[in-house]
Design an enzyme around this catalytic site. Structure first.
Site, PDB file in Angstrom:
ATOM      1  N   ASP A  63      24.937 -30.309 -40.509  1.00 14.23           N
ATOM      2  CA  ASP A  63      25.022 -29.885 -41.900  1.00 14.23           C
ATOM      3  C   ASP A  63      26.255 -29.041 -42.170  1.00 14.23           C
ATOM      4  OD1 ASP A  63      24.172 -27.601 -40.485  1.00 14.23           O
ATOM      5  OD2 ASP A  63      22.101 -27.861 -41.116  1.00 14.23           O
ATOM      6  N   ASN A 132      10.849 -21.253 -41.875  1.00 10.03           N
ATOM      7  CA  ASN A 132       9.936 -22.054 -42.698  1.00 10.03           C
ATOM      8  C   ASN A 132       9.785 -23.473 -42.152  1.00 10.03           C
ATOM      9  OD1 ASN A 132      12.387 -23.163 -43.365  1.00 10.03           O
ATOM     10  ND2 ASN A 132      12.258 -22.738 -45.566  1.00 10.03           N
ATOM     11  N   GLU A 139      14.457 -28.649 -46.105  1.00 12.41           N
ATOM     12  CA  GLU A 139      13.511 -27.600 -46.471  1.00 12.41           C
ATOM     13  C   GLU A 139      12.106 -28.169 -46.688  1.00 12.41           C
ATOM     14  OE1 GLU A 139      14.338 -24.607 -46.292  1.00 12.41           O
ATOM     15  OE2 GLU A 139      16.367 -24.221 -47.010  1.00 12.41           O
TER      16      GLU A 139
END
Length: 233
Positions: A63, A132, A139
């Site tokens: 990324d 998370n 995400e």
């Protein structure tokens, strides 16, 4: 899943580096998928000090932040150049990171996906894991996004990454990231995780329900997954 339990960050870094170096020896002209952040820094130090031959290796990074140029110290291209590429005998032409300054991030994501396909896919993908459960910048979501794409970062991720910036307001709010399918198509995957603050999410990812709300949980389905961690007893 192959679970390698270690005592601390240093041991994790050495063990994971050994796995990547073994891959380079096995396939000198192979494709390594690389990650950034604090987790792999020790691993890259070990790789740089190994004296291994990287002259035929190709790398693709997971990324990059949108809006950061390659010479910005907070960009992932800069991170990779400083922490690994400048310290080994790799051809810079064979190192690939999404272009954070692309005028059209969606088009850049499509270009990057096609690049990975043209290279024949990733032989070994290195992953960290966010608090998370994000992998790359995938995400928690309602569905798994398949291919390389632009993503808007969750508040928790922005907060976690703000430690690398002068202020939280300087953290980019979007990034280009490999998608879940792109990651899962890697022939081998290594996950590294260190610190008690990662214990709960690691347990959810490895032993909980497979759900896009915990993106890393999809790794349970991978046929060649190795986890190196000091988080689990």
């Amino acid at each position: 899943m192959n679970l390698i339990k270690v005592k601390n960050y240093e041991e994790m870094s050495r063990a994971a580096a050994d796995l990547l170096l073994a891959q380079v020896r096995e396939k000198p002209a192979g494709v390594l998928g690389l990650a950034t952040g604090s987790s792999p820094m020790g691993l890259y130090k070990n790789m740089a000090e190994s004296g291994a031959d990287f002259s035929k290796v190709t790398t693709v990074n997971l990324d990059e932040y949108c809006g950061l140029s390659a010479d910005n110290p907070q960009s992932y291209r800069y991170f990779m150049n400083e922490n690994l590429f400048s310290r080994i005998n790799i051809s810079m032409d064979n190192t690939h990171v999404p272009d954070g300054m692309a005028a059209n991030p969606d088009a850049e994501a499509e270009r990057y996906e096609k690049l990975i396909e043209k290279l024949g896919g990733v032989d070994l993908q290195l992953l960290g894991m966010g608090h998370n459960g994000h992998i790359g910048f995938n995400e928690p979501d309602e569905e798994f996004v398949a291919e390389t794409h632009r993503v808007y970062l969750a508040g928790q991720t922005i907060k976690a990454n703000s430690r690398f910036f002068a202020s939280p307001g300087e953290v980019p709010t979007s990034a280009i990231t490999m998608g879940i399918r792109t990651i899962m198509q890697a022939r081998k995957i290594i996950v590294i995780a260190s610190g008690n603050d990662k214990t709960n999410i690691l347990k959810k990812a490895l032993y909980g329900a497979i759900t896009p709300q915990v993106p890393a949980s999809v790794l349970q389905l991978h046929q060649n997954l190795t986890v190196v961690t000091d988080c689990l007893e």
